[in-house]
Design a protein around this motif. Structure first.
Motif, PDB file in Angstrom:
ATOM      1  N   ASN A  44       0.808  -1.217   0.000  1.00  0.00           N
ATOM      2  CA  ASN A  44       0.000   0.000   0.000  1.00  0.00           C
ATOM      3  C   ASN A  44       0.845   1.272   0.000  1.00  0.00           C
ATOM      4  O   ASN A  44       0.288   2.366  -0.035  1.00  0.00           O
ATOM      5  CB  ASN A  44      -0.940   0.000   1.210  1.00  0.00           C
ATOM      6  CG  ASN A  44      -2.052  -1.029   1.086  1.00  0.00           C
ATOM      7  OD1 ASN A  44      -3.017  -0.826   0.373  1.00  0.00           O
ATOM      8  ND2 ASN A  44      -1.907  -2.155   1.771  1.00  0.00           N
ATOM      9  N   SER A  96      -9.067  -4.993   5.735  1.00  0.00           N
ATOM     10  CA  SER A  96      -8.776  -5.722   4.491  1.00  0.00           C
ATOM     11  C   SER A  96      -9.872  -6.742   4.208  1.00  0.00           C
ATOM     12  O   SER A  96     -10.876  -6.818   4.911  1.00  0.00           O
ATOM     13  CB  SER A  96      -7.420  -6.426   4.595  1.00  0.00           C
ATOM     14  OG  SER A  96      -7.541  -7.637   5.317  1.00  0.00           O
ATOM     15  N   ASP A 144      -4.721  -5.871   0.081  1.00  0.00           N
ATOM     16  CA  ASP A 144      -5.540  -4.733  -0.335  1.00  0.00           C
ATOM     17  C   ASP A 144      -6.600  -4.410   0.710  1.00  0.00           C
ATOM     18  O   ASP A 144      -7.114  -5.299   1.399  1.00  0.00           O
ATOM     19  CB  ASP A 144      -6.234  -5.040  -1.667  1.00  0.00           C
ATOM     20  CG  ASP A 144      -5.236  -5.259  -2.794  1.00  0.00           C
ATOM     21  OD1 ASP A 144      -4.276  -4.486  -2.881  1.00  0.00           O
ATOM     22  OD2 ASP A 144      -5.422  -6.220  -3.567  1.00  0.00           O
TER      23      ASP A 144
END
Length: 363
Positions: free
Chosen positions: A181, A210, A225
């Protein structure tokens, strides 16, 4: 005629102490000199030549094993070096072990050749031999590449592919999450934070923000992600910063703060609008890559710094953040108009509160 009994075996013996010196990046000469200082070896009157010869043999063995250590399942499956499973576990766990002060410098950076070229500076800064820094960097990059596209739990994927213990796998998951990230961690104002601070915050984000969160609708995506549906839902809490909702929340917050010291109640009454807008704007900004990368900077500049200027203790900050989170759930907006956002709010604020407390300078 004298009879001599001879036993021949192929069990591979590993000296953990010599292995540690190899992992540390010592040369064979340096390792031998280090071992020579031990009283136990002096008792046997081992010469430096004896030690050096033994260390060189061990180092050659470790170099042969290293290719398999880069893919731990290969070490488990191979038949060349016969060794107990606990020995294999020790070799793998120590090989993937790292110095927190070294990894702290990798966080948030692109795991590319340019970063590897900077290892000389990191080695000097951390006072860790360059060879050890290279091993740690290469291990992190290897783990990252292996799991970045895999579906499911980061921790479980790392354990499956690298046979690491759960605590070490969680650390690698946190590193992978931060690097993926591209969270900013290198700014000077964040230099007081250590690896463990970032790892703890990242672990909470993985658990709650997440795709691995229990509240997540789609679990087949990767933990590297942030849950996109969760982020989109956070946009709706923007209403919390609007005038009507803001004043209601303020009154509920002050009611919850009745037991707080007078200086805290006065400060909250005067600065509630700023505090609330800051927290809501951080939530909204997580939808945008440029802003989400600065999550740690935002937490420091917009929440932690104002609290420190008012000389709040860490415990007082925790009380304020918890009261803010809980009182919001009683507002008309979250309690009745949009009850579906209560879980989103808990999911967001629980992690945000924990991260602020973890990052708050300890006195």
């Amino acid at each position: 005629m004298n009879e001599v009994e001879v036993f021949v075996g192929n069990h591979t013996m590993i000296d953990p102490e010599v292995y540690d010196l190899w992992l540390r990046g010592c040369t064979a000469d340096e390792a031998a000199q280090c071992l020579q200082k031990q009283e136990s070896l002096q008792t046997f009157q081992a010469t430096i030549d004896d030690l050096l010869s033994d260390v060189q043999d061990n180092f050659r063995l470790f170099c042969f094993l290293e290719n398999m250590l880069k893919s731990p399942p290969r070490l488990r499956d191979q038949q060349i070096y016969q060794m107990a499973q606990d020995t294999q576990t020790m070799l793998i766990e120590k090989y993937y072990g790292f110095d927190p002060v070294v990894v702290r410098e990798f966080l948030g950076k692109k795991l590319a050749s340019r970063t590897r070229k900077d290892l000389d500076d990191i080695s000097e800064l951390a006072r860790v031999p360059l060879r050890s820094c290279r091993r740690q960097f290469d291990n992190i990059k290897r783990v990252f590449k292996a799991v970045e596209e895999l579906k499911g739990s980061l921790v479980e994927n790392i354990q499956t592919h690298f046979l690491l213990s759960e605590p070490l796998a969680r650390d690698y998951a946190a590193i992978t999450f931060i690097c993926n990230n591209r969270f900013e961690t290198g700014k000077k104002k964040l230099s007081y934070l250590r690896f463990r601070d970032f790892a703890d915050c990242a672990g909470r984000m993985i658990t709650n923000w997440s795709y691995s969160s229990v509240e997540c609708i789609i679990h087949e995506n990767n933990d590297v992600d942030l849950d996109r549906n969760f982020l989109l839902s956070l946009r709706e809490v923007k209403v919390m910063a609007e005038k009507e909702c803001l004043e209601e929340h303020r009154q509920l917050m002050l009611k919850a703060a009745q037991g707080f010291p007078e200086h805290m109640k006065g400060h909250l009454s005067e600065n509630f609008r700023t505090l609330s807008k800051t927290i809501v704007n951080i939530a909204y900004g997580l939808n945008h890559n440029r802003e989400s990368k600065d999550i740690f900077i935002d937490l420091f500049e917009k929440l932690i710094e104002p609290f420190t200027q008012c000389q709040y203790s860490c415990g007082e900050v925790q009380k304020v953040m918890t009261a803010y989170k809980d009182s919001a759930l009683q507002t008309e907006f979250l309690a009745r108009t949009s009850p579906h956002l209560q879980t989103v709010w808990e999911r967001y604020m629980g992690t945000l509160c924990a991260c602020v407390v973890r990052m708050y300078p300890k006195q």
